[in-house]
Structures are given as C-alpha cells and as structure tokens.
Design a protein around this motif. Structure first.
Motif, short mmCIF file in Angstrom:
data_model
loop_
_atom_site.label_atom_id
_atom_site.label_comp_id
_atom_site.label_asym_id
_atom_site.label_seq_id
_atom_site.Cartn_x
_atom_site.Cartn_y
_atom_site.Cartn_z
N ASP A 161 0.86 -1.18 0.00
CA ASP A 161 0.00 0.00 0.00
C ASP A 161 0.90 1.23 0.00
N TYR A 162 0.32 2.41 -0.26
CA TYR A 162 1.01 3.68 -0.06
C TYR A 162 0.61 4.18 1.32
N PRO A 163 1.49 4.16 2.30
CA PRO A 163 1.08 4.51 3.66
C PRO A 163 1.20 6.00 3.95
N HIS A 164 0.18 6.55 4.53
CA HIS A 164 0.27 7.90 5.09
C HIS A 164 0.66 7.76 6.55
N PRO A 165 1.55 8.63 7.06
CA PRO A 165 1.90 8.50 8.48
C PRO A 165 0.65 8.67 9.36
N GLN A 166 0.53 7.78 10.35
CA GLN A 166 -0.62 7.77 11.23
C GLN A 166 -0.28 8.55 12.50
N PHE A 167 -0.90 9.71 12.65
CA PHE A 167 -0.67 10.55 13.83
C PHE A 167 -1.95 10.63 14.65
N SER A 168 -1.80 11.03 15.89
CA SER A 168 -2.95 11.30 16.75
C SER A 168 -2.61 12.48 17.64
#
Length: 799
Positions: free
Chosen positions: A436-443
């Motif tokens: 997949d093309y991952p987007h950074p997962q932030f919170s």
C-alpha cells in the motif's frame, strides 16, 4: 561467365578482407565470456564473435548514468525493454532477429508452430557484415548497434518538450570500465552525448550545458534460463502481476490468452520437508554508495520479506546484502537496490528483467529516490511542537519518522520486483501490506502530535498471502491449483482485501476501500481525525519549527505539507460519494461482486468533505500569517510553495482556495456525477447528485461569517464552487441528466443571489452565470492557484 567472374572477385575480396582483419585482431583487447568480443582502441570499435546461430538469448538495454530529473524520467539504473533475440545468417551478413513471442503455438506440430510464426511480424534489430568466418564462428562489428539510442533518450526529451536532440557520435565512446564478459552474460557500456537545442526548464535545471547532454547507456547479452522454470497460473485475486501471451494451439473450448504470474525461480532443496533451505536463495544487493542511517534502514526493511518466506517453509530464502565493491549494478547476476539521486524528490520504483518466454524474473532492480526521505523529515518538522526551541540539533524525532518510512519503502519496492502489485485496500485491514502507499498515522495527545504509530513495521498479513501464492512449494501429493485456491480462500476468511491501481487513483475511480496515502477502516472518521491533527499542529506552529538563523521563508516551506495535510484522505473520502464496493471475483469464490455504497455512508463522506470547504476549518489563523513575510533574497518560491495572486506578499486567501479547489475537483468529478445519477435511478433512496449540489451550496455559497477575514476566505471558496457547477452544466462527457441537474442548480442559485439586492459578490456571481449562458462555447474553468506538489514530483513515473 561475367557473373562467375564477379562472384570470384567478391570471394577473393572477402578472403583478403578476412585475412586483413585476422592480422589486425591480434592487437585488439579480447574479452571471453557468453559471447567473446574484441575491442579496437584505435577505432573505438567492438567486434563480436558469434558461434551460436539461431540460438535465442536476451538483449537488454538500460541507463547506467542518467539525467537526474524525475520529470524527464531518465534515471541512473533505469531498465529498458528486455528482448529475446537470435543471430541468423543471410548471405554475407548476420541478422539480429527478435521473434514475436506474443503469438505462439505451443505444440509438437512443427507446421502448426510455423504457421503462427509466419502469420505475425517479427523484427530485425540489426544487420552486420561478416568481418571474419572460421569454423562456424563469425566476427561482426557491432559498434553502431551498441552506439544507437536504444533507450530512446532523444524521444523522451522531445516528448517531454525539453528540446530536439540527436546522438553526436563524435562526442560518444565505449566505456571500458563497465564493459565486461562473464560466462552467462556480456556487458557493454557506452558514453553517449546528445546534441540539440533545449526548450524546457527541466533539462536546463540539471545539465551544465543543455545543448550537450551526456549519459551512459548499457547493453547486455544474456544467456536465457534453462527450461526448469515452472509457470504458475495467474489469478486476479492473488496480488501478482500477470504475464500473458496468445497460444493458437489451444483447444477451441479454452481461451487462447494465457495468463501466468511473474516470479523468481525458487525451489526447496527438500520439497517434501515442512522447512527447507532453497536450492538458490533470492539475494538482493544494496547499492554500496548508500549512506547511513539510510543504509541500515533499507537493509532492515528489505529483510522483512524473509518473514513471509519463512511462513511458507523456507529457511533464509530471501536475503539482502551490500553490493560488492567490484560488482556492477547493471549486471544481470545481481538483484539490486539502487539509491538514485535527482534534482527533485520523485517516485521510487521496482523494475525487473523478465524472461519474455515464461515470466521468470531474472533480475530485480529497485530505484529509490534519495530526496524522498527529506519530505518525510519535513512533514515531521512541521507537525512537531517547537522542535528547535531549545537547540538546533534536535533532529532525532524527525529523522526517526523519516527512517521508519524508508524501511517501509525498501520493502514496498522490493515487493514489486518479487512480482507483486499494489494493494491499496490494505490500509483498511490494520495496514496489512507493505504494498500500500502509507500515510503517516498521527494522533493528538494532550495538545501534542503523537508520532509513535506513524508507520507499521514488518511484513503484513496480505504480503504473506502473495508470497504463498507465488512461491509456496507443495508436496508431491498436493494438487497445486487446489492449494492455490485454498490460500486465497483462507485470506478471504481472514477479511483480507486486495484492490490495486486501476481502482485506487483519485480521479474517476470509485472503489471505497482503495485509496493512495490514506488511513483507517472508517475513512470519513479518519479525515475528521486528520483535520484535528492539522488544526492542532497549526495552532502549535511557530518560529521554533526552524533553526536559528534560518529565514522565515524556510518556515513557509515547512508549513506547506502541514497546511495540505488532509489532501490525500480527502481524495479517499470523496470517492465514497457515488462509490462502489466490489472484488476481483471469480465464479464460485463466494466474494461479493459489486454493490452501491449505502446512503448513510455516502452522507457521512459528503459531510466530511464539506468540512474541507469551510473557511473556519481550512483558513490560516491570523497570528500564523505574521510568520510569512515576502520571500528572502536567495529563497524564491518553488513548485512546492503555496501560490497566490498578491505578488510578493503571502496570499492568505489563495491558500484555502487552492485546497478547496482540490476537494471540489474530486467531489464534482464528471464520472462521479454520472454515477450518482445512475445510483439514484437504481435505488431512489440513495443520495443522488441533486442532494450533493444542495448540500454543497448550502454549506458554502449560503454560509456567512461575522469575521471579515473568514468571510473573504469563504467567498474565494464559493467562486470555486460556482466554476465547478458550471463545468458540470456544460460538460459533454457526462450523462445529459448531469447537465440538466447542474443547470437547474445554477438557475435556482441565480434567483437566490438576485434576492440579496446590492450585495457585491452576489451580483458578481449573477454576472458570471449570465456570461456563462450568453457564451457557453467560451466557458473555461478559471484555474485556481496551483496545488503544490505533494506526492513525489513527476506524476507520470512508475510507482
């Protein structure tokens, strides 16, 4: 008598010429390998010994040094097309023939095979006069063949509007340091200069003299693999690339188009053992010019794949090592991961040299753009709260994020060279694939951005499925097709999904699970979460997001990826409106074939997209505008800057206008509009195009703010809404019903605007609507300020 005399004269001349060549040959440098060849330094010529007439081998051309522009696309290490060829004698010359392998007849009937061979054209790639013949071995001059623009450099430059160029042989020569001979392959390298007149900014930006462009072309003659490779059936659910050809010897009741997967040859030493070493492991070699800490990250990420091979019973079957110092990355014997430099950040990609007869991958070749890591560092720099408040060497938090992405990128591009396609549905299954093309997962945590879960580590569950389908070895008592179907059935039972490129691109595609650079099982909820991350990071953004003594112009550059942080999730959410759910289903597999997304899910998506069109959501806060003065000397705007209409000053109105125009282009895409009409016809309770228009207008054009700044931001957005409605009203590639609904919306909008009396912007919108109907043939959507490049630059390149 005259003809006989001419024949004798010709024969004598040939013998004299052969004798002269034989005499000179002893002064040439000889290379011994798959083909022996000679190099004459005095004339810079290469003479090839051909002792294998009518025997097929592989011819491959590539670039061993490139131009350095991702937009142009001529990179160091870029592979060209591999071609099966053979030498054939014709009179006093040898012809290099490329047979037509797309059309075949796989049968023992020689006449049937020949009938297909003669039905379709072949290609003669070269004709060579025989310089010497001795005991069935022929010597030919192949210099001109090697010194041709096989890779198409001049065509690529012309197609890219960079200028008209042609090969200048007076400034070209053999490059002996990379010209070598080995038992199963010979490698030729040529320094090639192209002369012409430049007409493009890209070529001007990367060459010392754009009128003379010098690159290096590499040509390989390679022994084809033996016939021990076993082809494996392609299944559209498998995640593998298809390898296809037509077999005209196929019985009538079967398809003549044959589909197999591309894969490396991998066999267990002990096929019936649960765990076994490989007869020959798959080994990838990392460019030894890669610096630390990138080197260690690429090694680690690439080695993740061994987890998947261990899961199918292989021990150390996949390895990643450093390329030996004396090895050439273009050598077919090495699977290579190259660290490629360009003037701009650009796509990385995985290519392969594949046997055109069978689909066997003979060499994997990964090209990783060296500037990609800097973009991830920049994203982290923008999202951190005052990273340089106390000291200017606080690099580790940003570098850690960038390195985490590089590990994943290494695994991703290697996956392509193992034969695997993108899987853009993996982000909905707990990041189940590195493909997949991952987007950074932030919170958000206590008013700060949490980076701890930015990127996944290790191989994903879907990746184990693709490796199992492509590379599993089955015991003798197991029927292969049945075992392969079980692998896919088990994946389905686990809830794993596979949807690839054709259904994931933002413009026009409709699948609700497959998106680029998105996160989350609930994509609309994730957009709302991303908008909260964006808002928090913008609130925290300050002068301390850059180092001491850096100009504020650098701060503006850091701000760009933060301001457009929501762009890719918005792409995904917009696809849910008018979206579909479907699978690459086959008869009997029990998968859902296709369905329209329900009304409530579409309404939720529409509501989320409309948030990106609200001034209070996307406007830049007033206090942040004070950080962005006119650009400092030496720090001009680039293609990655926010564009505007206010000259030297930062344009606070155009930035949200650009972001909104992106959302509108997705939401009101013509194909989406036509799908909404169709979906409403099939299911009257569904959302429909009219509802989308009504909600859009109510939440934009009829929205007002007491804050004057926010009101002006909203007005800029509103004009974009008007232009996109006009576009659908006039568009000739939609269902007429789309035109009808858009025109009805414009008519109603005009009446509502006229009721506002002398409101200047209402009157201006009415004027534009009147002009639209007075001169519909002249209508063009007025362009918004250009969206800065977000994905790797050069959108037409590879992966």
């Amino acid at each position: 008598m005259k003809n006989v005399l001419l024949l004798l004269i010709g024969l004598v001349s040939f013998q004299m010429s052969t004798a002269q060549f034989s005499e000179k040959k002893k002064d040439f440098k000889k290379y011994e390998g798959f083909f022996n060849f000679y190099y004459d330094a005095e004339s810079d010529k290469v003479y090839l010994e051909v002792d294998k007439l009518d025997k097929e081998f592989l011819y491959v051309y590539s670039l061993s040094s490139g131009i350095g522009s991702n937009d142009i696309g001529l990179d160091r290490g870029q592979l060209g097309n591999e071609q099966v060829v053979y030498f054939k004698k014709a009179g006093n010359k040898l012809l290099l023939v490329q047979p037509n392998l797309k059309f075949r007849a796989l049968t023992d009937n020689d006449l049937e095979r020949k009938s297909v061979e003669q039905a379709f054209a072949k290609s003669i790639l070269g004709g060579f006069n025989i310089e010497e013949e001795k005991n069935g071995t022929y010597v030919i001059d192949i210099t001109d063949f090697l010194m041709q623009d096989a890779h198409g450099v001049s065509k690529r430059l012309k197609r890219g509007k960079q200028g008209s160029y042609s090969l200048d042989k007076t400034k070209s020569a053999m490059a002996l340091e990379r010209t070598k001979a080995f038992p199963k392959n010979v490698e030729f390298d040529m320094t090639m200069t192209f002369k012409g007149e430049s007409t493009g900014a890209f070529i001007n930006s990367v060459t010392p003299n754009p009128g003379l462009i010098t690159v290096a072309q590499h040509c390989s003659f390679i022994e084809l693999p033996d016939d021990g490779f076993k082809q494996r059936k392609f299944d559209p659910r498998s995640g593998s690339y298809p390898f296809m050809y037509y077999d005209y010897a196929t019985p009538v009741e079967e398809s003549i188009l044959k589909r197999f997967i591309t894969r490396h040859r991998l066999e267990k030493k002990n096929p019936n053992d649960a765990v076994s070493e490989a007869v020959a492991p798959i080994i990838y070699y990392l460019d030894n010019g890669t610096p630390e800490p990138v080197r260690s990250a690429l090694l680690e990420g690439g080695r993740w794949w061994n987890q998947a091979f261990e899961a199918i019973g292989y021990k150390d079957a996949f390895q990643v090592k450093i390329l030996p110092d004396d090895a050439d990355p273009m050598d077919v014997r090495y699977n290579v991961i190259q660290w490629v430099h360009r003037s701009t950040r650009g796509w990385s990609y995985g290519s392969s040299i594949t046997d055109p007869r069978t689909g066997e991958i003979m060499k994997g070749h990964v090209s990783l753009g060296s500037l990609r890591i800097r973009q991830d560092y920049l994203i982290a720099q923008a999202l951190m709260n005052k990273p340089f408040a106390e000291r200017d060497d606080n690099h580790k938090p940003m570098l850690d994020l960038a390195i985490a992405r590089i590990r994943q990128l290494s695994a991703h591009e290697i996956g392509h060279t193992l034969g695997f396609a993108h899987n853009y549905a993996a982000s909905t299954n707990d990041r189940a694939s590195v493909m997949d093309y991952p987007h950074p997962q932030f919170s958000v945590s206590n008013g700060e951005i949490d980076f701890s879960n930015a990127y996944a580590t290790g191989i994903g569950e879907w990746d184990k499925v693709t490796v199992a389908y492509s590379y599993a070895t089955f015991p003798d008592n197991v029927e292969e097709e049945e075992a392969l179907n079980k692998i896919l059935d088990d994946a389905k039972a686990k809830g794993l999904r596979y949807i690839t490129d054709q259904d994931a691109r933002p413009q026009g595609s409709a699948h609700v699970l497959a998106h680029l650079w998105d996160n989350g099982e609930d994509i609309s909820a994730e957009l709302n979460a991303m908008l909260q991350v964006r808002k928090t990071a913008i609130r925290n953004f300050s002068i301390d997001n850059i180092k001491t003594n850096e100009p504020n112009s650098v701060l503006e550059d850091v701000f760009v990826p933060l301001f457009f942080f929501h762009r890719y999730q918005t792409e995904g959410v917009a696809k849910v409106v008018g979206g579909l759910e479907y699978n690459y289903a086959v008869k009997g597999d029990g998968q859902e074939v296709v369905r329209t997304i329900d009304k409530s899910t579409q309404e939720k998506a529409l509501k989320a997209v409309l948030r990106t069109l609200e001034a209070e959501e996307i406007a830049i806060p007033r206090d942040k505008l004070e950080l962005f003065p006119p650009r400092a000397f030496g720090y001009g705007r680039t293609r990655e800057s926010i564009n505007g209409k206010t000259g030297v000053s930062f344009d606070a109105l155009s930035a949200p206008e650009t972001a909104a125009d992106m959302s509108l282009g997705l939401l009101l895409h013509p194909e989406r509009a036509s799908r909404l009409v169709q979906q409403k016809a099939l299911e009257p309770s569904n959302i429909g195009l009219e509802k989308v228009f009504n909600e859009l207008v109510a939440n934009t054009i009829f929205k007002s703010y007491k804050d004057v700044y926010l009101q002006e931001v909203q007005r800029n957005i509103n004009y974009r809404v008007l232009f996109h409605l006009m576009n659908l009203a006039a568009h000739d590639a939609v269902h007429p019903q789309v035109n009808a609904i858009a025109n009805a919306q414009l008519t109603a909008l005009k009446a509502a605007l006229m009721s506002k009396g002398k409101d200047a912007n209402a009157m201006e919108m009415v004027r534009r609507i009147n002009n639209f109907y007075a001169h519909p043939d002249k209508f063009e959507v007025i362009a918004a300020p250009k969206l800065p490049d977000g994905s790797p630059i050069g959108m037409d390149c590879f992966h």
